[in-house]
Design a protein around this motif. Structure first.
Motif, PDB file in Angstrom:
ATOM      1  N   VAL A 102      -5.551 -42.838  15.007  1.00 13.56           N
ATOM      2  CA  VAL A 102      -5.685 -41.518  14.388  1.00 13.56           C
ATOM      3  C   VAL A 102      -5.056 -40.485  15.307  1.00 13.56           C
ATOM      4  N   ALA A 103      -4.256 -39.594  14.748  1.00 14.75           N
ATOM      5  CA  ALA A 103      -3.611 -38.543  15.533  1.00 14.75           C
ATOM      6  C   ALA A 103      -4.668 -37.631  16.157  1.00 14.75           C
ATOM      7  N   ASP A 104      -4.352 -37.074  17.331  1.00 16.22           N
ATOM      8  CA  ASP A 104      -5.309 -36.225  18.031  1.00 16.22           C
ATOM      9  C   ASP A 104      -5.769 -35.056  17.162  1.00 16.22           C
ATOM     10  N   ALA A 105      -4.835 -34.454  16.438  1.00 21.28           N
ATOM     11  CA  ALA A 105      -5.188 -33.305  15.597  1.00 21.28           C
ATOM     12  C   ALA A 105      -6.192 -33.706  14.518  1.00 21.28           C
ATOM     13  N   GLU A 106      -5.998 -34.889  13.933  1.00 21.61           N
ATOM     14  CA  GLU A 106      -6.922 -35.359  12.896  1.00 21.61           C
ATOM     15  C   GLU A 106      -8.289 -35.663  13.491  1.00 21.61           C
ATOM     16  N   ARG A 107      -8.292 -36.222  14.674  1.00 27.16           N
ATOM     17  CA  ARG A 107      -9.563 -36.548  15.335  1.00 27.16           C
ATOM     18  C   ARG A 107     -10.330 -35.272  15.667  1.00 27.16           C
ATOM     19  N   ARG A 108      -9.620 -34.273  16.181  1.00 31.39           N
ATOM     20  CA  ARG A 108     -10.288 -33.015  16.502  1.00 31.39           C
ATOM     21  C   ARG A 108     -10.864 -32.366  15.254  1.00 31.39           C
ATOM     22  N   GLU A 109     -10.101 -32.423  14.151  1.00 27.41           N
ATOM     23  CA  GLU A 109     -10.592 -31.848  12.900  1.00 27.41           C
ATOM     24  C   GLU A 109     -11.847 -32.584  12.429  1.00 27.41           C
ATOM     25  N   ALA A 110     -11.848 -33.906  12.580  1.00 34.80           N
ATOM     26  CA  ALA A 110     -13.021 -34.687  12.187  1.00 34.80           C
ATOM     27  C   ALA A 110     -14.230 -34.325  13.049  1.00 34.80           C
ATOM     28  N   GLN A 124     -15.608 -30.994  11.886  1.00 31.12           N
ATOM     29  CA  GLN A 124     -16.408 -31.180  10.672  1.00 31.12           C
ATOM     30  C   GLN A 124     -17.796 -31.717  11.013  1.00 31.12           C
ATOM     31  N   VAL A 153      -5.795 -44.450   4.034  1.00 31.27           N
ATOM     32  CA  VAL A 153      -6.848 -44.164   5.018  1.00 31.27           C
ATOM     33  C   VAL A 153      -8.038 -45.093   4.782  1.00 31.27           C
ATOM     34  N   THR A 203     -16.786 -37.602   7.550  1.00 31.14           N
ATOM     35  CA  THR A 203     -15.468 -37.582   6.912  1.00 31.14           C
ATOM     36  C   THR A 203     -15.307 -38.687   5.871  1.00 31.14           C
TER      37      THR A 203
END
Length: 320
Positions: free
Chosen positions: A225-233, A236, A133, A105
């Motif tokens: 980092v928000a959970d949703a952002e972490r999962r998206e990372a 990826q 960020v 990322t």
């Protein structure tokens, strides 16, 4: 035999034939066939093949080009492998998948010898990331190029107003910019855990290289980092691994990270992640408390020059 008897026999035979046919599976045409390949099956009875078929994401047949062609219909996608080798997905037995998220990322400088190219890639990542960020990642190896450690001034020239913190190829040192040093309150007199070091330049100031636990002076201030952002990372990162042929891993990260990985992969059945729980207090280097051990071992084996502790210590191929 009378006509009636013959009729009854034929009727019974017809019923049996119908019953047998009804029990036979009806094979649908595959979604995909791959032809003209050097296919390695990892099956001792049929170790190699020319072609294979896939339906609903699963291998359904292997064989010769003619055999597999015969399974296709007008809707089947056909790929010509052109003689290239095709293998089953690789399973990495020891990896730190979650540690690789920042390199996917953020920025990946692995095995690039020229510092000029590093800075170009860092500048590109800076332009891509949202404001505020942190720019993370790394993989840099100064021994491949000019042979001297990079500096905070190098980073300041391309990213002066965003925190940049980049780990080197073996994850034992950090390259940071002035903004990161400011956020971490890092000075020439900052106290660090045993084995860590704030490397100083000729002026007696932090050079931008933080060794071992000294990196925590900055990293501990990293925004949550928000959970949703972490999962998206994580997704990826898994997709990147898939692109290299890796379809399963044994993640040696701490159990919380593995749990996050499992959640991220829940909707991706082709991706398998397993964790390794340790009898030690924790499975991360910080939790194990072995930073000092490895640093002492390195210093005993390779007498250090200031700012050059890691010069001879390369761990290519090891994620430990």
């Amino acid at each position: 035999m009378t006509l009636a008897a013959v009729t009854r026999a034929l009727s019974a035979t017809s019923v049996l034939a119908i019953m047998v046919c009804a029990r036979q599976p009806v094979w649908a045409a595959p979604d995909l066939i791959v032809l003209n390949g050097d296919v390695r099956t990892v099956d001792q009875s049929t170790p190699e093949a020319q072609a294979f078929a896939v339906e609903n994401g699963k291998f359904t047949a292997i064989g010769s080009n003619d055999e597999i062609k015969g399974l296709a219909d007008a809707e089947t996608k056909v790929i010509d492998a052109g003689g290239k080798t095709v293998t089953p997905g690789f399973i990495d037995g020891h990896t730190h998948l979650t540690s690789g998220m920042d390199m996917v990322t953020g920025v990946d400088l692995s095995y690039i010898p020229e510092k000029k190219t590093w800075l170009e890639k860092i500048k590109e990542a800076d332009a891509r990331l949202p404001k505020g960020v942190w720019l993370m990642g790394g993989g840099w190896d100064y021994t491949l190029g000019e042979g001297k450690l990079p500096t905070k001034e190098d980073l300041d020239a391309v990213v002066p107003d965003r925190v940049v913190i980049l780990r080197d190829i073996d994850f034992h040192s950090y390259w940071v910019n002035s903004k990161a040093l400011e956020v971490g309150g890092v000075t020439a007199t900052s106290k660090v855990e045993e084995g860590g070091e704030v490397v100083l330049n000729d002026k007696g100031e932090p050079s931008g290289i933080l060794l071992e636990s000294a990196g925590d002076l900055v990293e501990k201030h990293r925004p949550a980092v928000a959970d949703a952002e972490r999962r998206e990372a994580l997704l990826q990162t898994m997709k990147f691994a898939n692109s290299l042929g890796i379809t399963g891993v044994n993640d040696m990260s701490d159990l919380a990270a593995v749990h996050d990985s499992s959640i991220a992969s829940a909707s991706q059945p082709a991706r398998r992640i397993s964790g390794s729980a340790s009898s030690r207090p924790g499975n991360s280097r910080a939790a194990r408390g072995d930073r000092a051990y490895w640093s002492r071992r390195r210093l005993r084996r390779y007498p250090s020059q200031t700012g050059n502790v890691l010069r001879h210590w390369r761990h290519r191929g090891s994620a430990s």
